[in-house]
Design an enzyme around this catalytic site. Structure first.
Site, PDB file in Angstrom:
ATOM      1  N   CYS A  32       0.835  -1.222   0.000  1.00  0.00           N
ATOM      2  CA  CYS A  32       0.000   0.000   0.000  1.00  0.00           C
ATOM      3  C   CYS A  32       0.863   1.263   0.000  1.00  0.00           C
ATOM      4  O   CYS A  32       0.478   2.292  -0.533  1.00  0.00           O
ATOM      5  CB  CYS A  32      -0.954   0.006   1.187  1.00  0.00           C
ATOM      6  SG  CYS A  32      -0.126  -0.150   2.787  1.00  0.00           S
ATOM      7  N   HIS A 310      -1.435   1.324   7.424  1.00  0.00           N
ATOM      8  CA  HIS A 310      -1.885   1.230   6.049  1.00  0.00           C
ATOM      9  C   HIS A 310      -1.712   2.607   5.412  1.00  0.00           C
ATOM     10  O   HIS A 310      -1.683   3.618   6.107  1.00  0.00           O
ATOM     11  CB  HIS A 310      -3.366   0.803   6.084  1.00  0.00           C
ATOM     12  CG  HIS A 310      -3.965   0.566   4.741  1.00  0.00           C
ATOM     13  ND1 HIS A 310      -3.393  -0.281   3.818  1.00  0.00           N
ATOM     14  CD2 HIS A 310      -5.098   1.079   4.156  1.00  0.00           C
ATOM     15  CE1 HIS A 310      -4.155  -0.294   2.726  1.00  0.00           C
ATOM     16  NE2 HIS A 310      -5.184   0.516   2.910  1.00  0.00           N
TER      17      HIS A 310
END
Length: 368
Positions: A32, A310
């Site tokens: 990510c 994330h």
């Protein structure tokens, strides 16, 4: 993504920008950090256009070895030439090349998006510079009659030539000047350095403008930190400050949200609320002429700590704001951008914080 894609197309309706593509990127196990930065770069339109142009010229030329620049150009070409307007693409070739090239990104550990951006831009520059040197050497070794009107850049008595300026430099590079003033003789020593992004220290309940002011604030060098003044030929007390000598076309600001805490012996994430405006005036420049910038992308770190979490990105495209979370793409309201400023309290349930900001210069000095 089919449903999400059609939802996005429905949301935009006949306002869907002509020729634009909104594609999510598949996650290959903790990639990510890479996806969020790639989306920000894809929607950095001058960079995208120059990369696609480079690739179309490259494809017409001889086949060279595969490198990160070619993999990135190939990915951007794939996205921009999709028949569908929305969907998902797997940046497999790019991620494989990245891991092959740099062992830092090989593990499945949580990586830092800023480190990746830094590595990528420097790597692209290295590749372009190497190509330019090869082309120059080939030109120099070719028969002289091919060069009309004499050599292009004659060297005056071996004077150091200007460093090569690539299209990556033209987009992202700015110049800082480090001024040190000796408090005894008042002589100012200035040293220039280039940058692709500015890393700013942050404070609770602050703004980008105040962080930039702190970045350029005057610091006194005394006691053990005295400065060696060439004019006085000795160590002297001095004042030092950083100013932006040449603002870049694309201003990338990295908020230093990960701080090493001595007592804990580890890094801690600072969830401080730092307001970043949609329009930014850069006033701490050497010329003191305000440069105006417009926010077009934000890489967001989601999570409470530095070693897990994330990354997602917010992107402005054709006056619409979009939210990219790996495979998923959705439209968001402009007012939602402020929910990523950070938390005014130390412990908050909101852990989505702006981490890297991308601003594009507006107005007259756009093409300078």
């Amino acid at each position: 993504m089919g449903a999400a894609g059609s939802k996005l197309e429905k949301a935009l309706g006949d306002q869907f920008p002509e020729g634009e593509r909104y594609f999510g990127l598949e996650n290959f196990g903790n990639t990510c950090y890479c996806n969020s930065v790639l989306q920000a770069l894809y929607f950095c339109v001058p960079f995208r256009e120059q990369l696609l142009e480079y690739y179309s010229n490259y494809k017409n030329g001889a086949d060279a070895e595969e490198n990160l620049l070619i993999c990135l150009a190939d990915l951007f070409t794939q996205i921009s030439s999709q028949k569908k307007k929305t969907g998902v693409i797997a940046p497999k070739r790019f991620v494989q090349r990245l891991k092959k090239q740099n062992e830092l990104f090989r593990s499945y550990m949580h990586q830092d998006a800023h480190e990746f951006l830094n590595f990528l831009l420097n790597e692209l520059v290295d590749i372009l510079e190497k190509e330019a040197r090869t082309a120059k050497n080939e030109a120099e070794t070719s028969p002289p009659e091919k060069v009309a009107n004499g050599p292009k850049n004659p060297q005056a008595n071996g004077v150091q030539k200007e460093p090569l300026v690539t299209w990556v430099h033209k987009n992202f590079q700015g110049i800082l000047t480090n001024e040190t003033r000796c408090l005894r003789c008042e002589t100012v020593t200035a040293r220039d350095e280039t940058f692709f992004d500015l890393s700013l220290d942050i404070e609770q309940n602050s703004s980008i403008t105040s962080c930039l002011k702190n970045f350029s604030s005057t610091e006194t060098l005394n006691a053990e930190d005295k400065f060696f003044c060439d004019k006085c030929c000795s160590l002297q007390e001095a004042q030092k400050r950083m100013k932006i000598k040449k603002p870049p076309h694309i201003l990338v600001i990295h908020l230093k949200r990960f701080k090493y805490i001595e007592q804990l012996g580890r890094y801690k994430k600072l969830s401080y609320r730092v307001v970043f405006p949609l329009e930014l005036k850069l006033s701490n420049t050497v010329e003191d002429a305000d440069s105006e910038y417009s926010l077009f992308a934000v890489v967001v770190h989601v999570g409470s700590g530095p070693n897990h979490g994330h990354y997602v990105s917010l992107v402005k495209s054709h006056n619409h704001w979009l939210f990219f979370d790996d495979e998923n793409v959705e439209m968001i309201d402009e007012s939602a951008v402020q929910t990523f400023f950070g938390s005014a309290q130390e412990y908050s349930s909101n852990t989505d914080h702006g981490y890297i900001l991308f601003y594009e210069c507006l107005g007259a000095n756009k093409n300078s």
